[in-house]
Design an enzyme around this catalytic site. Structure first.
Site, short mmCIF file in Angstrom:
data_model
loop_
_atom_site.label_atom_id
_atom_site.label_comp_id
_atom_site.label_asym_id
_atom_site.label_seq_id
_atom_site.Cartn_x
_atom_site.Cartn_y
_atom_site.Cartn_z
N ASP A 159 0.87 -1.18 0.00
CA ASP A 159 0.00 0.00 0.00
C ASP A 159 0.91 1.22 0.00
O ASP A 159 1.09 1.88 1.02
CB ASP A 159 -0.89 -0.05 1.25
CG ASP A 159 -1.84 1.14 1.32
OD1 ASP A 159 -1.87 1.94 0.36
OD2 ASP A 159 -2.55 1.26 2.33
N SER A 160 1.46 1.52 -1.17
CA SER A 160 2.52 2.53 -1.24
C SER A 160 2.03 3.81 -1.88
O SER A 160 0.93 3.88 -2.41
CB SER A 160 3.67 1.98 -2.09
OG SER A 160 3.27 1.93 -3.44
N ASP A 162 3.04 6.74 -4.96
CA ASP A 162 3.43 6.56 -6.36
C ASP A 162 4.91 6.16 -6.45
O ASP A 162 5.68 6.48 -5.54
CB ASP A 162 3.23 7.87 -7.14
CG ASP A 162 1.77 8.29 -7.19
OD1 ASP A 162 0.90 7.46 -6.87
OD2 ASP A 162 1.50 9.45 -7.56
N1 AG3 Z 1 -1.76 4.87 -1.27
C1 AG3 Z 1 -1.81 4.98 -2.72
C2 AG3 Z 1 -2.04 6.37 -3.18
C3 AG3 Z 1 -1.58 6.69 -4.55
C4 AG3 Z 1 -2.25 7.92 -5.00
N2 AG3 Z 1 -1.57 8.58 -6.04
C5 AG3 Z 1 -1.89 9.83 -6.46
N3 AG3 Z 1 -2.89 10.45 -5.92
N4 AG3 Z 1 -1.18 10.37 -7.40
C6 AG3 Z 1 -2.94 5.15 -0.57
C7 AG3 Z 1 -2.80 4.98 0.90
C8 AG3 Z 1 -4.08 4.59 1.51
N5 AG3 Z 1 -3.91 3.67 2.58
#
Ligand code: AG3
Length: 278
Positions: A159-160, A162
Protein backbone atom coordinates in the site's frame (compact mmCIF):
# COMPACT_ATOMS: atom_id res chain seq x y z
CA UNK A 1 0.59 21.00 -4.81
CA UNK A 2 -0.59 24.50 -4.26
CA UNK A 3 -3.21 26.22 -2.20
CA UNK A 4 -4.77 29.17 -3.94
CA UNK A 5 -7.76 30.84 -2.32
CA UNK A 6 -8.59 27.67 -0.41
CA UNK A 7 -8.29 25.21 -3.24
CA UNK A 8 -5.94 22.21 -3.02
CA UNK A 9 -4.86 20.90 -6.42
CA UNK A 10 -3.12 17.71 -7.42
CA UNK A 11 -1.37 18.06 -10.73
CA UNK A 12 -1.89 15.15 -13.12
CA UNK A 13 -0.01 16.57 -16.08
CA UNK A 14 1.35 19.88 -17.30
CA UNK A 15 -2.15 20.79 -18.35
CA UNK A 16 -4.51 19.15 -15.92
CA UNK A 17 -5.19 19.32 -12.19
CA UNK A 18 -7.92 18.10 -9.88
CA UNK A 19 -8.90 20.75 -7.32
CA UNK A 20 -10.75 20.42 -4.05
CA UNK A 21 -12.23 23.49 -2.41
CA UNK A 22 -11.16 23.27 1.21
CA UNK A 23 -12.52 24.71 4.43
CA UNK A 24 -9.14 24.56 6.12
CA UNK A 25 -5.59 23.27 6.07
CA UNK A 26 -5.56 21.22 9.27
CA UNK A 27 -1.90 20.24 9.35
CA UNK A 28 1.23 20.43 7.30
CA UNK A 29 4.42 18.64 8.26
CA UNK A 30 7.71 18.01 6.53
CA UNK A 31 9.26 14.71 7.60
CA UNK A 32 12.58 13.05 6.73
CA UNK A 33 10.80 11.29 3.88
CA UNK A 34 8.04 13.50 2.57
CA UNK A 35 5.58 16.28 3.15
CA UNK A 36 2.24 15.40 4.71
CA UNK A 37 -0.84 17.66 4.62
CA UNK A 38 -4.35 17.21 5.92
CA UNK A 39 -7.21 19.33 4.59
CA UNK A 40 -10.83 19.63 5.52
CA UNK A 41 -12.68 19.54 2.18
CA UNK A 42 -16.26 20.32 1.29
CA UNK A 43 -17.02 17.23 -0.80
CA UNK A 44 -14.79 14.47 0.64
CA UNK A 45 -14.37 15.23 4.33
CA UNK A 46 -10.81 15.03 5.57
CA UNK A 47 -8.14 14.62 2.90
CA UNK A 48 -4.64 13.25 3.48
CA UNK A 49 -1.96 14.15 0.93
CA UNK A 50 1.70 13.16 0.65
CA UNK A 51 4.00 15.32 -1.46
CA UNK A 52 0.95 16.94 -3.00
CA UNK A 53 -0.71 13.68 -4.07
CA UNK A 54 -4.04 12.48 -2.70
CA UNK A 55 -3.60 9.44 -0.46
CA UNK A 56 -7.09 9.15 0.91
CA UNK A 57 -10.20 10.99 1.85
CA UNK A 58 -12.69 10.24 4.54
CA UNK A 59 -15.56 9.65 2.09
CA UNK A 60 -14.00 7.50 -0.62
CA UNK A 61 -11.25 5.58 1.24
CA UNK A 62 -13.58 2.58 1.34
CA UNK A 63 -13.08 1.86 -2.38
CA UNK A 64 -9.29 1.62 -2.23
CA UNK A 65 -9.16 -0.23 1.07
CA UNK A 66 -11.86 -2.77 0.18
CA UNK A 67 -10.33 -3.45 -3.22
CA UNK A 68 -6.74 -3.84 -2.01
CA UNK A 69 -7.84 -6.42 0.60
CA UNK A 70 -10.95 -8.29 -0.59
CA UNK A 71 -9.74 -9.08 -4.12
CA UNK A 72 -6.48 -10.78 -3.05
CA UNK A 73 -8.42 -12.64 -0.36
CA UNK A 74 -10.86 -13.93 -3.00
CA UNK A 75 -7.91 -15.14 -5.10
CA UNK A 76 -6.00 -16.80 -2.29
CA UNK A 77 -5.28 -20.49 -2.87
CA UNK A 78 -3.65 -21.07 0.45
CA UNK A 79 -5.57 -23.30 2.86
CA UNK A 80 -5.44 -20.71 5.59
CA UNK A 81 -5.93 -16.97 5.32
CA UNK A 82 -4.75 -15.68 8.61
CA UNK A 83 -1.38 -14.05 8.20
CA UNK A 84 -1.04 -10.76 6.34
CA UNK A 85 1.77 -8.29 5.83
CA UNK A 86 1.12 -4.68 4.82
CA UNK A 87 3.99 -2.58 3.48
CA UNK A 88 3.21 1.15 3.70
CA UNK A 89 -0.36 1.83 4.70
CA UNK A 90 0.57 3.81 7.83
CA UNK A 91 -2.89 5.37 7.83
CA UNK A 92 -4.26 2.02 9.03
CA UNK A 93 -7.00 1.77 6.39
CA UNK A 94 -5.71 -1.45 4.86
CA UNK A 95 -4.96 -3.14 8.20
CA UNK A 96 -8.41 -2.26 9.47
CA UNK A 97 -10.08 -3.96 6.48
CA UNK A 98 -7.92 -7.03 7.03
CA UNK A 99 -9.14 -7.22 10.61
CA UNK A 100 -12.74 -6.99 9.36
CA UNK A 101 -12.01 -9.81 6.91
CA UNK A 102 -10.90 -12.06 9.75
CA UNK A 103 -7.11 -11.91 9.53
CA UNK A 104 -5.72 -12.74 12.95
CA UNK A 105 -2.05 -12.07 12.43
CA UNK A 106 -1.28 -8.75 10.75
CA UNK A 107 2.07 -7.01 10.54
CA UNK A 108 2.15 -3.48 9.09
CA UNK A 109 5.52 -1.98 8.15
CA UNK A 110 5.47 1.79 7.61
CA UNK A 111 8.64 3.78 6.94
CA UNK A 112 7.38 7.16 8.18
CA UNK A 113 6.23 7.35 11.75
CA UNK A 114 4.62 10.72 11.01
CA UNK A 115 2.06 9.14 8.67
CA UNK A 116 0.84 7.04 11.59
CA UNK A 117 0.86 9.96 14.01
CA UNK A 118 -1.05 12.22 11.61
CA UNK A 119 -3.60 9.50 10.87
CA UNK A 120 -4.04 8.82 14.59
CA UNK A 121 -5.05 12.42 15.02
CA UNK A 122 -7.31 12.83 11.99
CA UNK A 123 -8.43 9.30 11.07
CA UNK A 124 -8.62 7.57 14.47
CA UNK A 125 -11.15 4.98 13.23
CA UNK A 126 -8.54 3.61 10.86
CA UNK A 127 -5.51 3.63 13.16
CA UNK A 128 -7.32 2.06 16.12
CA UNK A 129 -6.13 -1.37 14.88
CA UNK A 130 -2.59 -0.37 15.83
CA UNK A 131 -3.58 0.50 19.37
CA UNK A 132 -5.89 -2.39 20.26
CA UNK A 133 -3.49 -5.20 19.38
CA UNK A 134 -5.27 -6.38 16.19
CA UNK A 135 -2.31 -5.37 14.01
CA UNK A 136 1.36 -5.14 14.86
CA UNK A 137 2.92 -1.88 13.69
CA UNK A 138 6.60 -1.81 12.73
CA UNK A 139 8.20 1.53 11.87
CA UNK A 140 10.87 0.70 9.33
CA UNK A 141 11.84 0.26 5.71
CA UNK A 142 9.61 -2.30 3.96
CA UNK A 143 12.38 -3.22 1.53
CA UNK A 144 14.75 -4.14 4.36
CA UNK A 145 11.93 -5.85 6.25
CA UNK A 146 11.09 -8.31 3.47
CA UNK A 147 14.79 -8.88 2.76
CA UNK A 148 15.44 -9.99 6.34
CA UNK A 149 12.08 -11.54 7.18
CA UNK A 150 11.95 -15.19 8.21
CA UNK A 151 8.18 -15.37 8.83
CA UNK A 152 5.65 -16.43 6.17
CA UNK A 153 2.47 -14.66 5.12
CA UNK A 154 -0.62 -15.72 3.15
CA UNK A 155 -1.10 -12.23 1.75
CA UNK A 156 1.36 -9.39 1.26
CA UNK A 157 -0.18 -6.01 0.43
CA UNK A 158 1.94 -3.15 -0.87
CA UNK A 159 0.00 0.00 0.00
CA UNK A 160 2.52 2.53 -1.24
CA UNK A 161 2.67 6.01 -2.66
CA UNK A 162 3.43 6.56 -6.36
CA UNK A 163 6.71 5.05 -7.65
CA UNK A 164 8.73 8.18 -7.06
CA UNK A 165 10.87 9.13 -4.07
CA UNK A 166 10.76 6.75 -1.10
CA UNK A 167 8.38 4.29 -2.80
CA UNK A 168 10.46 3.65 -5.90
CA UNK A 169 12.08 0.49 -4.53
CA UNK A 170 8.63 -0.94 -3.82
CA UNK A 171 8.18 -1.42 -7.58
CA UNK A 172 11.35 -3.47 -8.19
CA UNK A 173 11.89 -7.11 -9.11
CA UNK A 174 14.27 -7.56 -6.18
CA UNK A 175 11.58 -6.44 -3.75
CA UNK A 176 8.97 -8.70 -5.35
CA UNK A 177 11.41 -11.62 -5.21
CA UNK A 178 11.82 -11.16 -1.48
CA UNK A 179 8.05 -11.03 -1.11
CA UNK A 180 7.63 -14.28 -3.02
CA UNK A 181 10.12 -15.91 -0.66
CA UNK A 182 8.01 -15.05 2.40
CA UNK A 183 4.66 -16.14 0.93
CA UNK A 184 3.09 -19.36 2.15
CA UNK A 185 2.25 -21.96 -0.50
CA UNK A 186 -0.64 -20.61 -2.56
CA UNK A 187 -0.05 -17.17 -1.05
CA UNK A 188 -0.54 -13.98 -3.00
CA UNK A 189 0.75 -10.41 -3.17
CA UNK A 190 -0.91 -7.26 -4.41
CA UNK A 191 0.33 -3.76 -5.05
CA UNK A 192 -1.42 -0.58 -5.99
CA UNK A 193 -0.16 0.10 -9.54
CA UNK A 194 -1.34 3.60 -10.34
CA UNK A 195 -3.63 5.28 -12.82
CA UNK A 196 -3.43 3.41 -16.14
CA UNK A 197 -4.34 6.62 -17.94
CA UNK A 198 -2.10 9.18 -16.22
CA UNK A 199 0.62 6.92 -14.86
CA UNK A 200 1.02 4.10 -17.39
CA UNK A 201 4.67 3.84 -16.28
CA UNK A 202 3.55 2.83 -12.76
CA UNK A 203 1.42 -0.03 -14.05
CA UNK A 204 4.17 -1.14 -16.43
CA UNK A 205 6.77 -1.02 -13.63
CA UNK A 206 4.65 -3.20 -11.38
CA UNK A 207 3.82 -5.73 -14.11
CA UNK A 208 7.34 -5.95 -15.52
CA UNK A 209 8.77 -6.16 -12.00
CA UNK A 210 6.46 -9.00 -11.01
CA UNK A 211 6.50 -11.07 -14.20
CA UNK A 212 9.99 -12.59 -13.67
CA UNK A 213 9.01 -13.60 -10.12
CA UNK A 214 5.45 -14.94 -10.15
CA UNK A 215 3.85 -17.61 -12.30
CA UNK A 216 0.73 -15.50 -12.60
CA UNK A 217 0.38 -11.72 -12.63
CA UNK A 218 -3.04 -10.11 -12.97
CA UNK A 219 -4.22 -6.52 -12.97
CA UNK A 220 -7.63 -5.34 -11.82
CA UNK A 221 -9.36 -1.98 -11.66
CA UNK A 222 -11.45 0.15 -9.36
CA UNK A 223 -13.15 3.51 -9.57
CA UNK A 224 -11.60 5.90 -7.03
CA UNK A 225 -13.07 9.38 -7.51
CA UNK A 226 -10.22 11.32 -5.87
CA UNK A 227 -7.27 9.61 -7.64
CA UNK A 228 -5.88 10.68 -11.05
CA UNK A 229 -8.52 10.01 -13.72
CA UNK A 230 -10.64 8.03 -11.24
CA UNK A 231 -9.65 4.73 -12.85
CA UNK A 232 -7.13 2.97 -10.62
CA UNK A 233 -5.16 -0.26 -11.02
CA UNK A 234 -3.93 -2.94 -8.66
CA UNK A 235 -1.70 -5.86 -9.63
CA UNK A 236 -1.64 -9.33 -8.08
CA UNK A 237 1.16 -11.87 -8.17
CA UNK A 238 1.27 -15.50 -7.08
CA UNK A 239 1.57 -19.12 -8.20
CA UNK A 240 -2.04 -19.17 -9.15
CA UNK A 241 -4.16 -16.05 -9.25
CA UNK A 242 -7.79 -16.78 -9.95
CA UNK A 243 -11.10 -16.35 -8.25
CA UNK A 244 -11.61 -19.88 -7.04
CA UNK A 245 -15.04 -19.32 -5.58
CA UNK A 246 -14.46 -21.15 -2.33
CA UNK A 247 -13.54 -18.00 -0.49
CA UNK A 248 -15.96 -15.18 -1.13
CA UNK A 249 -15.31 -12.11 0.97
CA UNK A 250 -18.46 -10.35 2.14
CA UNK A 251 -19.81 -7.37 0.23
CA UNK A 252 -18.68 -3.96 1.40
CA UNK A 253 -19.70 -0.53 0.19
CA UNK A 254 -17.91 -1.01 -3.13
CA UNK A 255 -16.79 -4.64 -3.28
CA UNK A 256 -19.30 -7.38 -4.11
CA UNK A 257 -19.45 -10.53 -6.27
CA UNK A 258 -20.19 -8.58 -9.44
CA UNK A 259 -17.28 -6.21 -8.87
CA UNK A 260 -14.98 -9.17 -8.21
CA UNK A 261 -15.90 -10.65 -11.57
CA UNK A 262 -15.85 -7.36 -13.46
CA UNK A 263 -12.68 -5.81 -12.05
CA UNK A 264 -10.49 -8.19 -14.08
CA UNK A 265 -12.13 -7.22 -17.41
CA UNK A 266 -9.68 -4.75 -18.86
CA UNK A 267 -10.09 -2.11 -21.56
CA UNK A 268 -7.98 -2.61 -24.67
CA UNK A 269 -5.48 0.19 -23.96
CA UNK A 270 -4.70 -1.33 -20.57
CA UNK A 271 -4.28 -4.83 -22.04
CA UNK A 272 -1.82 -3.30 -24.46
CA UNK A 273 0.15 -1.57 -21.68
CA UNK A 274 0.41 -4.86 -19.83
CA UNK A 275 1.49 -6.74 -22.95
CA UNK A 276 4.22 -4.16 -23.49
CA UNK A 277 5.50 -4.61 -19.95
CA UNK A 278 7.80 -7.55 -20.37
N1 AG3 B 1 -1.76 4.87 -1.27
C1 AG3 B 1 -1.81 4.98 -2.72
C2 AG3 B 1 -2.04 6.37 -3.18
C3 AG3 B 1 -1.58 6.69 -4.55
C4 AG3 B 1 -2.25 7.92 -5.00
N2 AG3 B 1 -1.57 8.58 -6.04
C5 AG3 B 1 -1.89 9.83 -6.46
N3 AG3 B 1 -2.89 10.45 -5.92
N4 AG3 B 1 -1.18 10.37 -7.40
C6 AG3 B 1 -2.94 5.15 -0.57
C7 AG3 B 1 -2.80 4.98 0.90
C8 AG3 B 1 -4.08 4.59 1.51
N5 AG3 B 1 -3.91 3.67 2.58
Amino acid sequence: MKLIENWFSERYSENLELSFRVKDLLLSVKTDYQRIDVFDTYDFGKLLTIDGTVQMTEYDEFVYHEMITSVPLACLHSASASRALVIGGGDGGTARRLVNLGFKNIVNVEIDNHVVEVAKRFFPDLTSVFGDGSAKLVIGDGIEFVKNCTDKFDVVIVDSTDPEGPAQGLFSTEFYRNISRILTEGGIMVTQSGSPYYQPHALKLAVSGMKPVFREVKTYLAFIPTYPSGLWSFTLGGDSVSVDGNRTPPSGKYFNDDVLEGCFRLPEFIKKLIAEAT
